[in-house]
Design a protein around this motif. Sequence first.
Motif, PDB file in Angstrom:
ATOM      1  N   GLY A 178      -3.036  62.017  11.069  1.00  0.00           N
ATOM      2  CA  GLY A 178      -1.915  62.326  11.571  1.00  0.00           C
ATOM      3  C   GLY A 178      -0.547  61.584  11.435  1.00  0.00           C
ATOM      4  O   GLY A 178       0.314  62.517  10.864  1.00  0.00           O
ATOM      5  N   GLY A 224       0.470  63.337  14.036  1.00  0.00           N
ATOM      6  CA  GLY A 224       1.265  64.185  12.773  1.00  0.00           C
ATOM      7  C   GLY A 224       2.923  64.318  13.018  1.00  0.00           C
ATOM      8  O   GLY A 224       2.943  64.732  12.150  1.00  0.00           O
ATOM      9  N   ASN A 261      -4.151  63.743  17.312  1.00  0.00           N
ATOM     10  CA  ASN A 261      -4.092  63.326  15.751  1.00  0.00           C
ATOM     11  C   ASN A 261      -2.724  64.811  15.376  1.00  0.00           C
ATOM     12  O   ASN A 261      -2.013  64.297  14.660  1.00  0.00           O
ATOM     13  N   VAL A 265      -3.763  66.651   8.758  1.00  0.00           N
ATOM     14  CA  VAL A 265      -3.819  66.420   9.635  1.00  0.00           C
ATOM     15  C   VAL A 265      -4.605  66.895  10.526  1.00  0.00           C
ATOM     16  O   VAL A 265      -5.897  66.342  11.814  1.00  0.00           O
ATOM     17  N   GLY A 269       1.215  64.171   8.398  1.00  0.00           N
ATOM     18  CA  GLY A 269       2.183  64.467   9.468  1.00  0.00           C
ATOM     19  C   GLY A 269       3.884  63.514   7.569  1.00  0.00           C
ATOM     20  O   GLY A 269       4.900  64.010   7.665  1.00  0.00           O
TER      21      GLY A 269
END
Lengths: 107, 363
Positions: B260, B344, B340, B250, B264
Amino acid sequence: MELFKLIVGSVFIFTGLFIFGVATIGLFRFRYVLNRIHVAAKCDSLAALFVCVGLMFFSSSPGPIIKLAVIACFIWLTNPVASHLVSKIEVETNENLEDECKVEELP
Amino acid sequence: MSIISEEGKKTLTSFSDWVSANSPDIPAEVVYPPKKDDHGHGHDDHGHDDHGDAHCDAHEEAHEEAHEELRSSAYEALHASDAPPAAPAAVTAQPKEKETVTEEGPMTERTFVRTLGAGYRLIAAVCGVLLAIILLVTVAFLPRFGSAENPALNEVSRRYLEEGLTDTGAVNTVAGMILDYRAFDTLGESIVLFTATVTVIFLLQQSRRKNDEARALEEEDLQQGVRSLPARVVIGIAFPFAMLYGIYVVLNGHLSPGGGFSGGTILGGTLILAHLAFGEQYTQRFATITRCTGILSVALLVYMGLKSYSVLTGANGMESMVPLGTPGSIFSAGLIFPLNICVGLVVACTMFTLYSLFTKWKA
Protein backbone atom coordinates in the motif's frame (compact mmCIF):
# COMPACT_ATOMS: atom_id res chain seq x y z
CA MET A 1 26.72 -19.47 -30.09
CA GLU A 2 27.03 -19.08 -26.32
CA LEU A 3 30.52 -17.65 -26.72
CA PHE A 4 29.26 -15.24 -29.35
CA LYS A 5 26.46 -14.05 -27.05
CA LEU A 6 28.90 -13.63 -24.18
CA ILE A 7 31.34 -11.57 -26.25
CA VAL A 8 28.72 -9.32 -27.84
CA GLY A 9 26.90 -8.78 -24.56
CA SER A 10 30.12 -7.97 -22.75
CA VAL A 11 31.13 -5.50 -25.45
CA PHE A 12 27.77 -3.71 -25.12
CA ILE A 13 27.89 -3.62 -21.32
CA PHE A 14 31.47 -2.36 -21.20
CA THR A 15 30.69 0.32 -23.77
CA GLY A 16 27.81 1.41 -21.58
CA LEU A 17 30.01 1.47 -18.50
CA PHE A 18 32.63 3.51 -20.37
CA ILE A 19 29.99 6.08 -21.33
CA PHE A 20 28.75 6.18 -17.76
CA GLY A 21 32.32 6.89 -16.62
CA VAL A 22 32.74 9.67 -19.17
CA ALA A 23 29.44 11.17 -18.05
CA THR A 24 30.47 11.11 -14.41
CA ILE A 25 33.78 12.81 -15.15
CA GLY A 26 32.03 15.39 -17.29
CA LEU A 27 29.48 16.09 -14.59
CA PHE A 28 32.31 17.15 -12.29
CA ARG A 29 34.55 18.83 -14.87
CA PHE A 30 32.00 21.08 -16.60
CA ARG A 31 31.29 24.33 -14.85
CA TYR A 32 27.89 25.48 -16.09
CA VAL A 33 24.45 24.07 -15.59
CA LEU A 34 23.60 23.62 -19.27
CA ASN A 35 26.84 21.73 -19.98
CA ARG A 36 26.19 19.46 -17.05
CA ILE A 37 22.62 18.80 -18.13
CA HIS A 38 23.88 17.96 -21.61
CA VAL A 39 26.30 15.40 -20.18
CA ALA A 40 23.85 13.91 -17.74
CA ALA A 41 21.01 13.57 -20.21
CA LYS A 42 22.78 12.35 -23.34
CA CYS A 43 25.37 10.07 -21.80
CA ASP A 44 23.01 8.55 -19.27
CA SER A 45 20.40 7.69 -21.88
CA LEU A 46 22.96 6.19 -24.25
CA ALA A 47 24.79 4.25 -21.55
CA ALA A 48 21.57 2.86 -20.11
CA LEU A 49 20.54 1.73 -23.59
CA PHE A 50 23.88 -0.02 -24.13
CA VAL A 51 23.69 -1.78 -20.77
CA CYS A 52 20.11 -2.89 -21.43
CA VAL A 53 21.00 -4.25 -24.88
CA GLY A 54 24.02 -6.00 -23.42
CA LEU A 55 21.93 -7.64 -20.73
CA MET A 56 19.48 -8.86 -23.37
CA PHE A 57 22.20 -11.12 -24.76
CA PHE A 58 22.57 -12.83 -21.40
CA SER A 59 18.93 -13.83 -20.98
CA SER A 60 17.56 -16.90 -22.71
CA SER A 61 13.80 -16.51 -22.18
CA PRO A 62 11.77 -13.76 -23.90
CA GLY A 63 10.34 -12.34 -20.64
CA PRO A 64 13.41 -10.47 -19.42
CA ILE A 65 14.19 -9.31 -22.97
CA ILE A 66 10.79 -7.64 -23.29
CA LYS A 67 11.15 -6.07 -19.85
CA LEU A 68 14.59 -4.69 -20.72
CA ALA A 69 13.24 -3.31 -23.99
CA VAL A 70 10.42 -1.60 -22.10
CA ILE A 71 12.88 -0.15 -19.60
CA ALA A 72 15.07 1.19 -22.40
CA CYS A 73 12.05 2.74 -24.12
CA PHE A 74 10.94 4.33 -20.87
CA ILE A 75 14.36 5.84 -20.19
CA TRP A 76 14.62 7.17 -23.73
CA LEU A 77 11.18 8.72 -23.42
CA THR A 78 11.47 10.33 -20.03
CA ASN A 79 15.12 11.24 -19.54
CA PRO A 80 15.40 13.71 -22.46
CA VAL A 81 12.10 15.34 -21.54
CA ALA A 82 13.09 15.79 -17.90
CA SER A 83 16.41 17.32 -18.93
CA HIS A 84 14.63 19.49 -21.47
CA LEU A 85 12.35 20.91 -18.78
CA VAL A 86 15.22 21.57 -16.37
CA SER A 87 17.30 23.30 -19.05
CA LYS A 88 14.28 25.33 -20.17
CA ILE A 89 13.85 26.64 -16.66
CA GLU A 90 17.58 27.38 -16.51
CA VAL A 91 17.45 29.36 -19.77
CA GLU A 92 14.40 31.30 -18.62
CA THR A 93 15.66 32.15 -15.15
CA ASN A 94 19.45 32.49 -15.46
CA GLU A 95 20.37 36.17 -15.90
CA ASN A 96 24.07 35.58 -16.62
CA LEU A 97 23.47 33.13 -19.44
CA GLU A 98 25.52 35.21 -21.92
CA ASP A 99 28.63 34.72 -19.82
CA GLU A 100 28.29 30.98 -19.97
CA CYS A 101 27.46 30.29 -23.58
CA LYS A 102 26.52 31.85 -26.87
CA VAL A 103 22.87 32.80 -26.79
CA GLU A 104 20.67 32.97 -29.86
CA GLU A 105 17.23 34.46 -29.66
CA LEU A 106 14.65 31.85 -28.89
CA PRO A 107 11.75 31.72 -31.34
CA MET B 1 -12.24 47.29 27.98
CA SER B 2 -10.60 50.54 27.07
CA ILE B 3 -8.55 51.51 24.09
CA ILE B 4 -5.24 49.78 24.15
CA SER B 5 -2.80 51.27 26.61
CA GLU B 6 0.82 52.25 26.26
CA GLU B 7 1.97 48.97 27.68
CA GLY B 8 -0.39 47.25 25.31
CA LYS B 9 1.45 48.80 22.40
CA LYS B 10 4.71 47.73 23.84
CA THR B 11 3.73 44.14 24.46
CA LEU B 12 2.05 43.73 21.09
CA THR B 13 5.42 43.41 19.47
CA SER B 14 6.16 40.21 21.30
CA PHE B 15 5.32 36.88 19.76
CA SER B 16 2.77 35.98 22.43
CA ASP B 17 0.68 39.00 21.52
CA TRP B 18 0.89 38.15 17.90
CA VAL B 19 -0.41 34.69 18.70
CA SER B 20 -3.23 36.02 20.87
CA ALA B 21 -4.15 38.60 18.24
CA ASN B 22 -4.25 35.93 15.57
CA SER B 23 -6.29 33.29 17.29
CA PRO B 24 -9.84 34.53 17.69
CA ASP B 25 -11.12 31.21 18.97
CA ILE B 26 -8.75 30.74 21.86
CA PRO B 27 -9.26 33.29 24.62
CA ALA B 28 -5.97 34.77 25.72
CA GLU B 29 -6.75 33.93 29.33
CA VAL B 30 -6.50 30.24 28.68
CA VAL B 31 -3.09 30.55 27.17
CA TYR B 32 -1.66 32.93 29.73
CA PRO B 33 -2.02 32.79 33.50
CA PRO B 34 -4.03 35.72 34.84
CA LYS B 35 -1.41 36.31 37.52
CA LYS B 36 0.83 38.11 35.06
CA ASP B 37 -1.53 41.02 34.99
CA ASP B 38 1.20 43.63 35.29
CA HIS B 39 1.96 43.30 31.59
CA GLY B 40 -1.13 41.42 30.60
CA HIS B 41 -3.73 44.16 30.09
CA GLY B 42 -3.03 44.14 26.41
CA HIS B 43 -4.03 40.55 25.91
CA ASP B 44 -6.94 40.63 28.24
CA ASP B 45 -8.55 43.24 26.06
CA HIS B 46 -7.83 41.28 22.95
CA GLY B 47 -9.10 37.99 24.14
CA HIS B 48 -12.21 39.47 25.48
CA ASP B 49 -13.09 41.52 22.45
CA ASP B 50 -12.67 38.62 20.14
CA HIS B 51 -14.83 36.53 22.37
CA GLY B 52 -17.62 39.07 22.55
CA ASP B 53 -17.53 39.68 18.87
CA ALA B 54 -18.34 36.09 18.11
CA HIS B 55 -21.93 36.77 19.08
CA CYS B 56 -22.33 39.75 16.87
CA ASP B 57 -23.11 39.11 13.22
CA ALA B 58 -23.62 42.69 12.19
CA HIS B 59 -20.02 43.52 12.81
CA GLU B 60 -18.65 40.44 11.17
CA GLU B 61 -17.39 42.30 8.12
CA ALA B 62 -15.82 45.19 10.03
CA HIS B 63 -14.28 42.80 12.44
CA GLU B 64 -12.81 40.77 9.60
CA GLU B 65 -11.20 43.83 8.09
CA ALA B 66 -9.89 45.17 11.33
CA HIS B 67 -8.54 41.79 12.20
CA GLU B 68 -6.83 41.42 8.88
CA GLU B 69 -5.17 44.80 9.33
CA LEU B 70 -4.16 44.01 12.87
CA ARG B 71 -2.83 40.65 11.83
CA SER B 72 -0.70 41.91 8.98
CA SER B 73 0.72 44.84 10.90
CA ALA B 74 1.46 42.70 13.91
CA TYR B 75 3.21 40.30 11.60
CA GLU B 76 5.34 43.08 10.17
CA ALA B 77 6.14 44.32 13.62
CA LEU B 78 7.22 40.88 14.59
CA HIS B 79 9.59 40.62 11.68
CA ALA B 80 10.99 44.10 11.86
CA SER B 81 11.21 43.79 15.66
CA ASP B 82 10.07 47.39 15.84
CA ALA B 83 7.05 48.75 17.65
CA PRO B 84 5.71 51.61 15.42
CA PRO B 85 3.74 49.76 12.70
CA ALA B 86 1.75 47.67 15.14
CA ALA B 87 0.48 50.38 17.41
CA PRO B 88 -1.66 52.53 15.04
CA ALA B 89 -3.40 49.53 13.55
CA ALA B 90 -4.25 48.24 16.99
CA VAL B 91 -5.73 51.59 17.95
CA THR B 92 -7.84 51.79 14.81
CA ALA B 93 -8.98 48.26 15.23
CA GLN B 94 -10.25 48.80 18.71
CA PRO B 95 -13.15 51.30 18.41
CA LYS B 96 -15.10 49.22 15.89
CA GLU B 97 -15.50 46.42 18.36
CA LYS B 98 -16.11 48.46 21.48
CA GLU B 99 -19.90 48.60 21.57
CA THR B 100 -20.31 44.87 21.11
CA VAL B 101 -18.66 44.31 24.46
CA THR B 102 -20.84 46.35 26.75
CA GLU B 103 -24.06 44.34 26.50
CA GLU B 104 -22.53 40.94 27.15
CA GLY B 105 -21.66 41.25 30.83
CA PRO B 106 -17.91 41.27 30.42
CA MET B 107 -16.91 40.52 33.97
CA THR B 108 -18.78 37.21 34.32
CA GLU B 109 -17.51 36.02 31.01
CA ARG B 110 -13.97 36.85 31.91
CA THR B 111 -14.13 35.07 35.23
CA PHE B 112 -15.73 32.08 33.58
CA VAL B 113 -12.92 31.85 31.07
CA ARG B 114 -10.38 32.22 33.84
CA THR B 115 -11.84 29.41 35.93
CA LEU B 116 -12.02 27.29 32.79
CA GLY B 117 -8.34 27.96 32.13
CA ALA B 118 -7.41 27.08 35.70
CA GLY B 119 -9.41 23.87 35.48
CA TYR B 120 -7.70 22.95 32.22
CA ARG B 121 -4.29 23.46 33.76
CA LEU B 122 -5.22 21.36 36.78
CA ILE B 123 -6.52 18.51 34.65
CA ALA B 124 -3.48 18.71 32.39
CA ALA B 125 -1.13 18.53 35.37
CA VAL B 126 -2.95 15.53 36.84
CA CYS B 127 -2.98 13.71 33.50
CA GLY B 128 0.69 14.42 32.95
CA VAL B 129 1.74 13.13 36.35
CA LEU B 130 -0.42 10.01 35.96
CA LEU B 131 1.03 9.26 32.54
CA ALA B 132 4.57 9.72 33.84
CA ILE B 133 3.89 7.30 36.75
CA ILE B 134 2.38 4.67 34.43
CA LEU B 135 5.32 4.89 32.03
CA LEU B 136 7.91 4.72 34.82
CA VAL B 137 6.24 1.67 36.37
CA THR B 138 6.16 -0.03 32.95
CA VAL B 139 9.82 0.71 32.35
CA ALA B 140 10.69 -0.94 35.67
CA PHE B 141 9.30 -4.25 34.39
CA LEU B 142 11.04 -4.20 31.00
CA PRO B 143 14.11 -6.38 30.37
CA ARG B 144 17.49 -4.65 30.22
CA PHE B 145 17.91 -2.47 27.14
CA GLY B 146 20.08 -3.87 24.38
CA SER B 147 20.61 -7.28 25.95
CA ALA B 148 21.03 -10.05 23.39
CA GLU B 149 18.59 -12.36 25.21
CA ASN B 150 15.65 -9.98 24.94
CA PRO B 151 12.53 -11.65 23.54
CA ALA B 152 11.99 -8.76 21.14
CA LEU B 153 15.28 -9.60 19.43
CA ASN B 154 14.76 -13.35 19.26
CA GLU B 155 11.30 -14.74 19.72
CA VAL B 156 9.35 -12.10 17.85
CA SER B 157 11.39 -12.06 14.67
CA ARG B 158 11.72 -15.85 14.66
CA ARG B 159 7.97 -16.25 15.03
CA TYR B 160 7.31 -13.79 12.21
CA LEU B 161 9.66 -15.62 9.87
CA GLU B 162 8.66 -19.17 10.79
CA GLU B 163 4.92 -18.87 11.35
CA GLY B 164 4.25 -15.84 9.18
CA LEU B 165 3.10 -17.76 6.12
CA THR B 166 0.72 -20.05 8.00
CA ASP B 167 -0.58 -17.25 10.24
CA THR B 168 -1.21 -14.60 7.65
CA GLY B 169 -1.11 -16.44 4.33
CA ALA B 170 1.05 -13.71 2.80
CA VAL B 171 4.08 -14.75 0.78
CA ASN B 172 5.58 -11.30 1.39
CA THR B 173 6.45 -11.46 5.07
CA VAL B 174 6.68 -7.69 5.37
CA ALA B 175 3.06 -7.33 4.26
CA GLY B 176 2.09 -10.01 6.77
CA MET B 177 3.84 -8.11 9.51
CA ILE B 178 2.60 -4.58 8.86
CA LEU B 179 -0.96 -5.52 7.90
CA ASP B 180 -1.65 -8.47 10.15
CA TYR B 181 0.53 -8.66 13.23
CA ARG B 182 1.01 -4.91 13.40
CA ALA B 183 -2.09 -3.65 11.65
CA PHE B 184 -2.76 -1.42 14.63
CA ASP B 185 0.52 0.35 14.01
CA THR B 186 -0.25 0.80 10.32
CA LEU B 187 -3.64 2.25 11.23
CA GLY B 188 -1.80 4.85 13.32
CA GLU B 189 0.45 5.69 10.38
CA SER B 190 -2.56 6.12 8.11
CA ILE B 191 -4.21 8.37 10.69
CA VAL B 192 -1.07 10.50 10.77
CA LEU B 193 -1.50 11.09 7.03
CA PHE B 194 -5.18 11.88 7.51
CA THR B 195 -4.37 14.36 10.29
CA ALA B 196 -1.76 16.05 8.13
CA THR B 197 -4.31 16.52 5.35
CA VAL B 198 -6.95 17.89 7.72
CA THR B 199 -4.47 20.28 9.31
CA VAL B 200 -3.31 21.62 5.98
CA ILE B 201 -6.91 22.17 4.91
CA PHE B 202 -7.65 24.08 8.12
CA LEU B 203 -4.50 26.20 7.92
CA LEU B 204 -4.71 27.05 4.24
CA GLN B 205 -8.44 27.71 4.12
CA GLN B 206 -7.96 30.90 6.11
CA SER B 207 -5.74 32.45 3.48
CA ARG B 208 -7.78 31.23 0.55
CA ARG B 209 -9.31 34.61 -0.21
CA LYS B 210 -6.03 36.39 -0.89
CA ASN B 211 -5.83 36.61 -4.66
CA ASP B 212 -3.81 39.34 -6.29
CA GLU B 213 -2.56 40.03 -9.80
CA ALA B 214 0.56 37.94 -9.51
CA ARG B 215 -1.49 34.98 -8.38
CA ALA B 216 -3.77 35.32 -11.42
CA LEU B 217 -0.87 34.65 -13.78
CA GLU B 218 0.26 31.63 -11.82
CA GLU B 219 -3.33 30.53 -11.74
CA GLU B 220 -3.37 30.35 -15.52
CA ASP B 221 -0.31 28.12 -15.47
CA LEU B 222 -1.94 25.88 -12.92
CA GLN B 223 -5.09 25.68 -14.98
CA GLN B 224 -3.42 24.93 -18.30
CA GLY B 225 -0.40 22.94 -17.20
CA VAL B 226 3.15 23.16 -18.47
CA ARG B 227 3.55 24.85 -21.86
CA SER B 228 6.26 22.58 -23.23
CA LEU B 229 4.95 20.29 -25.96
CA PRO B 230 7.41 17.36 -25.48
CA ALA B 231 6.63 17.21 -21.80
CA ARG B 232 2.90 17.10 -22.46
CA VAL B 233 3.24 14.37 -25.08
CA VAL B 234 5.55 12.17 -23.03
CA ILE B 235 3.61 12.56 -19.79
CA GLY B 236 0.46 11.79 -21.74
CA ILE B 237 2.06 8.53 -22.91
CA ALA B 238 3.56 7.62 -19.54
CA PHE B 239 0.59 8.57 -17.35
CA PRO B 240 -1.62 5.48 -17.89
CA PHE B 241 1.31 3.10 -17.60
CA ALA B 242 2.53 4.69 -14.39
CA MET B 243 -1.01 4.51 -13.03
CA LEU B 244 -1.23 0.84 -14.00
CA TYR B 245 2.11 0.12 -12.36
CA GLY B 246 0.98 1.79 -9.14
CA ILE B 247 -2.21 -0.28 -9.09
CA TYR B 248 -0.15 -3.42 -9.73
CA VAL B 249 2.18 -2.66 -6.82
CA VAL B 250 -0.79 -2.06 -4.49
CA LEU B 251 -2.70 -5.19 -5.51
CA ASN B 252 0.39 -7.40 -5.47
CA GLY B 253 1.44 -6.19 -2.03
CA HIS B 254 1.06 -9.54 -0.30
CA LEU B 255 2.94 -11.41 -3.03
CA SER B 256 5.87 -9.19 -3.94
CA PRO B 257 7.81 -6.31 -2.43
CA GLY B 258 5.70 -3.19 -2.42
CA GLY B 259 2.26 -2.84 -0.95
CA GLY B 260 0.00 0.00 0.00
CA PHE B 261 2.59 2.56 0.95
CA SER B 262 4.88 2.21 -2.07
CA GLY B 263 2.05 1.69 -4.56
CA GLY B 264 0.10 4.58 -3.11
CA THR B 265 3.14 6.80 -3.47
CA ILE B 266 3.41 5.85 -7.15
CA LEU B 267 -0.28 6.58 -7.69
CA GLY B 268 -0.07 9.92 -5.88
CA GLY B 269 3.08 10.91 -7.75
CA THR B 270 1.43 10.02 -11.05
CA LEU B 271 -1.56 12.20 -10.21
CA ILE B 272 0.78 15.06 -9.33
CA LEU B 273 2.56 14.55 -12.66
CA ALA B 274 -0.73 14.78 -14.52
CA HIS B 275 -1.60 17.93 -12.58
CA LEU B 276 1.77 19.45 -13.51
CA ALA B 277 1.50 18.56 -17.17
CA PHE B 278 -2.13 19.19 -18.01
CA GLY B 279 -3.21 21.56 -15.28
CA GLU B 280 -6.03 21.61 -12.86
CA GLN B 281 -8.75 21.61 -15.48
CA TYR B 282 -7.66 18.12 -16.52
CA THR B 283 -7.21 16.51 -13.10
CA GLN B 284 -10.42 18.08 -11.86
CA ARG B 285 -12.37 15.67 -14.00
CA PHE B 286 -11.42 12.71 -11.86
CA ALA B 287 -9.60 13.96 -8.76
CA THR B 288 -10.82 17.01 -6.90
CA ILE B 289 -9.77 17.88 -3.37
CA THR B 290 -13.22 17.09 -2.04
CA ARG B 291 -13.32 13.71 -3.73
CA CYS B 292 -9.81 12.85 -2.56
CA THR B 293 -10.53 13.70 1.07
CA GLY B 294 -13.75 11.70 0.78
CA ILE B 295 -11.89 8.65 -0.55
CA LEU B 296 -9.27 9.13 2.14
CA SER B 297 -11.84 9.11 4.93
CA VAL B 298 -13.79 6.19 3.49
CA ALA B 299 -10.61 4.12 3.05
CA LEU B 300 -9.60 4.85 6.63
CA LEU B 301 -13.05 3.88 7.90
CA VAL B 302 -13.02 0.65 5.89
CA TYR B 303 -9.58 -0.14 7.33
CA MET B 304 -10.87 0.44 10.86
CA GLY B 305 -13.97 -1.63 10.19
CA LEU B 306 -11.99 -4.56 8.78
CA LYS B 307 -9.40 -4.49 11.49
CA SER B 308 -11.60 -3.53 14.42
CA TYR B 309 -11.36 -7.00 15.98
CA SER B 310 -7.60 -6.56 16.06
CA VAL B 311 -7.96 -3.14 17.68
CA LEU B 312 -10.48 -4.40 20.22
CA THR B 313 -8.31 -7.31 21.34
CA GLY B 314 -5.22 -5.12 21.61
CA ALA B 315 -3.81 -6.22 18.25
CA ASN B 316 -3.60 -9.76 19.59
CA GLY B 317 -4.19 -11.71 16.39
CA MET B 318 -7.49 -13.57 16.22
CA GLU B 319 -8.94 -15.80 13.55
CA SER B 320 -10.52 -13.71 10.85
CA MET B 321 -13.62 -14.80 8.97
CA VAL B 322 -11.92 -14.49 5.59
CA PRO B 323 -10.22 -17.70 4.43
CA LEU B 324 -6.47 -17.37 3.88
CA GLY B 325 -6.53 -19.09 0.49
CA THR B 326 -3.59 -20.64 -1.31
CA PRO B 327 -0.39 -18.74 -0.62
CA GLY B 328 0.89 -17.15 -3.80
CA SER B 329 -2.40 -16.58 -5.59
CA ILE B 330 -3.77 -13.08 -5.93
CA PHE B 331 -6.85 -13.69 -3.75
CA SER B 332 -5.05 -14.96 -0.69
CA ALA B 333 -3.78 -13.75 2.66
CA GLY B 334 -7.24 -12.95 4.02
CA LEU B 335 -7.66 -9.36 5.01
CA ILE B 336 -4.24 -8.19 3.83
CA PHE B 337 -5.47 -7.75 0.27
CA PRO B 338 -8.28 -5.26 1.05
CA LEU B 339 -6.17 -3.56 3.73
CA ASN B 340 -3.42 -2.96 1.18
CA ILE B 341 -5.92 -1.29 -1.13
CA CYS B 342 -7.12 0.93 1.73
CA VAL B 343 -3.59 1.98 2.65
CA GLY B 344 -2.75 2.63 -0.99
CA LEU B 345 -5.81 4.85 -1.40
CA VAL B 346 -4.97 6.73 1.80
CA VAL B 347 -1.40 7.42 0.72
CA ALA B 348 -2.28 8.38 -2.85
CA CYS B 349 -5.10 10.71 -1.80
CA THR B 350 -2.97 12.31 0.90
CA MET B 351 -0.15 13.07 -1.54
CA PHE B 352 -2.41 14.47 -4.19
CA THR B 353 -4.54 16.47 -1.75
CA LEU B 354 -1.51 18.06 -0.11
CA TYR B 355 -0.05 18.95 -3.49
CA SER B 356 -3.23 20.50 -4.85
CA LEU B 357 -3.89 22.33 -1.58
CA PHE B 358 -0.47 23.93 -1.61
CA THR B 359 -0.72 24.94 -5.24
CA LYS B 360 -4.26 26.21 -4.97
CA TRP B 361 -4.22 28.10 -1.69
CA LYS B 362 -0.93 29.79 -1.04
CA ALA B 363 -0.16 30.45 2.58
